[in-house]
Write a protein that holds these residues in place. Sequence first.
Motif, PDB file in Angstrom:
ATOM      1  N   ALA A 160      39.213  34.867  34.023  1.00 21.50           N
ATOM      2  CA  ALA A 160      40.628  35.211  33.932  1.00 21.50           C
ATOM      3  C   ALA A 160      40.973  35.728  32.541  1.00 21.50           C
ATOM      4  CB  ALA A 160      41.488  33.989  34.270  1.00 21.50           C
ATOM      5  N   VAL A 161      41.939  36.635  32.486  1.00 17.01           N
ATOM      6  CA  VAL A 161      42.394  37.170  31.207  1.00 17.01           C
ATOM      7  C   VAL A 161      43.614  36.408  30.689  1.00 17.01           C
ATOM      8  CG1 VAL A 161      41.453  39.465  31.589  1.00 17.01           C
ATOM      9  CG2 VAL A 161      43.787  38.969  32.334  1.00 17.01           C
ATOM     10  N   ALA A 162      44.274  35.667  31.571  1.00 15.54           N
ATOM     11  CA  ALA A 162      45.437  34.879  31.172  1.00 15.54           C
ATOM     12  C   ALA A 162      45.608  33.711  32.133  1.00 15.54           C
ATOM     13  CB  ALA A 162      46.701  35.735  31.167  1.00 15.54           C
ATOM     14  N   VAL A 163      46.293  32.689  31.639  1.00 12.58           N
ATOM     15  CA  VAL A 163      46.535  31.474  32.409  1.00 12.58           C
ATOM     16  C   VAL A 163      48.018  31.136  32.325  1.00 12.58           C
ATOM     17  CG1 VAL A 163      46.031  29.008  32.568  1.00 12.58           C
ATOM     18  CG2 VAL A 163      44.235  30.587  31.866  1.00 12.58           C
ATOM     19  N   PHE A 164      48.621  30.808  33.472  1.00 15.95           N
ATOM     20  CA  PHE A 164      49.981  30.273  33.518  1.00 15.95           C
ATOM     21  C   PHE A 164      49.844  28.790  33.794  1.00 15.95           C
ATOM     22  CE2 PHE A 164      50.673  34.706  34.152  1.00 15.95           C
ATOM     23  CZ  PHE A 164      51.924  34.961  33.617  1.00 15.95           C
ATOM     24  N   GLU A 165      50.406  27.950  32.930  1.00 13.51           N
ATOM     25  CA  GLU A 165      50.125  26.517  32.985  1.00 13.51           C
ATOM     26  C   GLU A 165      51.296  25.741  32.407  1.00 13.51           C
ATOM     27  OE1 GLU A 165      48.629  23.473  34.059  1.00 13.51           O
ATOM     28  OE2 GLU A 165      46.879  24.787  34.087  1.00 13.51           O
ATOM     29  N   ASP A 166      51.369  24.442  32.748  1.00 16.25           N
ATOM     30  CA  ASP A 166      52.333  23.545  32.107  1.00 16.25           C
ATOM     31  C   ASP A 166      51.632  22.369  31.425  1.00 16.25           C
ATOM     32  OD1 ASP A 166      51.764  22.351  34.770  1.00 16.25           O
ATOM     33  OD2 ASP A 166      53.173  20.815  34.068  1.00 16.25           O
ATOM     34  N   ASP A 167      50.408  22.062  31.842  1.00 14.77           N
ATOM     35  CA  ASP A 167      49.653  20.928  31.317  1.00 14.77           C
ATOM     36  C   ASP A 167      49.182  21.231  29.892  1.00 14.77           C
ATOM     37  OD1 ASP A 167      47.692  19.048  30.640  1.00 14.77           O
ATOM     38  OD2 ASP A 167      46.785  19.038  32.628  1.00 14.77           O
ATOM     39  N   PRO A 168      49.611  20.444  28.897  1.00 15.93           N
ATOM     40  CA  PRO A 168      49.227  20.738  27.515  1.00 15.93           C
ATOM     41  C   PRO A 168      47.715  20.663  27.277  1.00 15.93           C
ATOM     42  CG  PRO A 168      50.344  18.606  27.651  1.00 15.93           C
ATOM     43  CD  PRO A 168      50.464  19.249  28.998  1.00 15.93           C
ATOM     44  N   ARG A 169      47.021  19.789  28.006  1.00 18.90           N
ATOM     45  CA  ARG A 169      45.561  19.706  27.823  1.00 18.90           C
ATOM     46  C   ARG A 169      44.873  20.950  28.349  1.00 18.90           C
ATOM     47  NH1 ARG A 169      45.257  14.331  31.090  1.00 18.90           N
ATOM     48  NH2 ARG A 169      46.433  15.807  32.317  1.00 18.90           N
ATOM     49  N   MET A 170      45.281  21.423  29.519  1.00 17.68           N
ATOM     50  CA  MET A 170      44.683  22.642  30.070  1.00 17.68           C
ATOM     51  C   MET A 170      45.001  23.846  29.189  1.00 17.68           C
ATOM     52  SD  MET A 170      42.696  22.182  32.580  1.00 17.68           S
ATOM     53  CE  MET A 170      42.477  23.908  32.927  1.00 17.68           C
ATOM     54  N   ALA A 171      46.208  23.883  28.639  1.00 15.49           N
ATOM     55  CA  ALA A 171      46.572  24.973  27.724  1.00 15.49           C
ATOM     56  C   ALA A 171      45.655  24.959  26.506  1.00 15.49           C
ATOM     57  CB  ALA A 171      48.034  24.842  27.308  1.00 15.49           C
ATOM     58  N   ARG A 172      45.417  23.783  25.978  1.00 17.17           N
ATOM     59  CA  ARG A 172      44.539  23.665  24.806  1.00 17.17           C
ATOM     60  C   ARG A 172      43.131  24.158  25.134  1.00 17.17           C
ATOM     61  NH1 ARG A 172      42.574  17.924  22.696  1.00 17.17           N
ATOM     62  NH2 ARG A 172      41.393  18.201  24.587  1.00 17.17           N
ATOM     63  N   TYR A 173      42.584  23.735  26.267  1.00 14.11           N
ATOM     64  CA  TYR A 173      41.231  24.168  26.644  1.00 14.11           C
ATOM     65  C   TYR A 173      41.174  25.681  26.859  1.00 14.11           C
ATOM     66  CZ  TYR A 173      40.347  19.200  27.473  1.00 14.11           C
ATOM     67  OH  TYR A 173      40.216  17.846  27.331  1.00 14.11           O
ATOM     68  N   ALA A 174      42.197  26.237  27.481  1.00 14.37           N
ATOM     69  CA  ALA A 174      42.224  27.688  27.704  1.00 14.37           C
ATOM     70  C   ALA A 174      42.237  28.437  26.375  1.00 14.37           C
ATOM     71  CB  ALA A 174      43.428  28.068  28.560  1.00 14.37           C
ATOM     72  N   LEU A 175      42.964  27.905  25.401  1.00 13.78           N
ATOM     73  CA  LEU A 175      42.994  28.528  24.081  1.00 13.78           C
ATOM     74  C   LEU A 175      41.627  28.482  23.414  1.00 13.78           C
ATOM     75  CD1 LEU A 175      46.396  27.227  22.692  1.00 13.78           C
ATOM     76  CD2 LEU A 175      45.835  29.580  23.310  1.00 13.78           C
ATOM     77  N   VAL A 176      40.924  27.372  23.581  1.00 12.47           N
ATOM     78  CA  VAL A 176      39.579  27.251  23.009  1.00 12.47           C
ATOM     79  C   VAL A 176      38.672  28.348  23.570  1.00 12.47           C
ATOM     80  CG1 VAL A 176      37.508  25.795  22.945  1.00 12.47           C
ATOM     81  CG2 VAL A 176      39.748  24.798  22.459  1.00 12.47           C
ATOM     82  N   TYR A 177      38.868  28.694  24.828  1.00 12.16           N
ATOM     83  CA  TYR A 177      38.064  29.741  25.462  1.00 12.16           C
ATOM     84  C   TYR A 177      38.600  31.144  25.188  1.00 12.16           C
ATOM     85  CZ  TYR A 177      34.964  26.603  27.923  1.00 12.16           C
ATOM     86  OH  TYR A 177      33.999  25.671  28.212  1.00 12.16           O
ATOM     87  N   GLY A 178      39.622  31.251  24.334  1.00 15.13           N
ATOM     88  CA  GLY A 178      40.114  32.559  23.932  1.00 15.13           C
ATOM     89  C   GLY A 178      41.081  33.216  24.901  1.00 15.13           C
ATOM     90  N   LEU A 179      41.616  32.461  25.853  1.00 15.29           N
ATOM     91  CA  LEU A 179      42.541  33.024  26.832  1.00 15.29           C
ATOM     92  C   LEU A 179      43.974  33.056  26.300  1.00 15.29           C
ATOM     93  CD1 LEU A 179      41.205  31.142  29.952  1.00 15.29           C
ATOM     94  CD2 LEU A 179      40.920  33.559  29.455  1.00 15.29           C
ATOM     95  N   THR A 180      44.761  33.968  26.822  1.00 16.54           N
ATOM     96  CA  THR A 180      46.194  33.962  26.569  1.00 16.54           C
ATOM     97  C   THR A 180      46.813  32.957  27.523  1.00 16.54           C
ATOM     98  OG1 THR A 180      46.218  36.251  25.854  1.00 16.54           O
ATOM     99  CG2 THR A 180      48.308  35.346  26.646  1.00 16.54           C
ATOM    100  N   VAL A 181      47.683  32.110  27.016  1.00 20.11           N
ATOM    101  CA  VAL A 181      48.315  31.068  27.828  1.00 20.11           C
ATOM    102  C   VAL A 181      49.818  31.313  27.886  1.00 20.11           C
ATOM    103  CG1 VAL A 181      48.773  28.593  28.051  1.00 20.11           C
ATOM    104  CG2 VAL A 181      46.552  29.380  27.182  1.00 20.11           C
TER     105      VAL A 181
END
Length: 198
Positions: free
Chosen positions: A122-143
């Motif tokens: 995925a190139v971007a993630v739509f999320e509300d969970d702060p932990r999932m947002a953090r992990y997505a950022l670690v992988y370089g995704l736009t959140v």
Amino acid sequence: MWIAVDIDNTVANTNLELVRRFGIPLNKYPAPQIPPKFFTSDEGMRLFQRSEPFPGAADALRLFSDLGYRVAYISSRPGNTMFLTVRWLKSHGFPVEQARDQVSCGLDQNRKLEMITKELAAVAVFEDDPRMARYALVYGLTVWLKDWPYNRKLPPVKAPGYNTERVIRFKSWAEVQNAVITSNLDLAAITQRKGEWE
């Protein structure tokens, strides 16, 4: 290109139903007041069905779909909610062409992250969970982070790819739609001519 979209409290206002049922405060995630097996109970299933979509969420995701993105709904909802989740998405006008490829339920955090980063890329993630947002950022995704009191401070992490500037926080889906339109000059011109956007 895929975008990964969480369902509960990102496109479905499940929190409203949880506040009505349990009186939970919205400053802690996950809420400790919710009984452990609640979401697999009949009452939990009814709560998922009763949850209303956030205004404009389906329109914004259809806009992404019209621009050539593929939308995947990635959820931690129990696996046995798959049928009602697909039906809920379709009945509220969300873009779902092939449910088998686009909707996944019953995923823990690790499986959810693996699906987003490896299977979908995925190139971007739509999320509300702060932990999932953090992990997505670690992988370089736009959140794109649906704003809630419990996610206002993302957990800190030290990682080479971690960059909180890639977090686009939004309160309403109209903000998402406006951001997509204004970043695409041709689309902005078309929608302004039609009077659909100002």
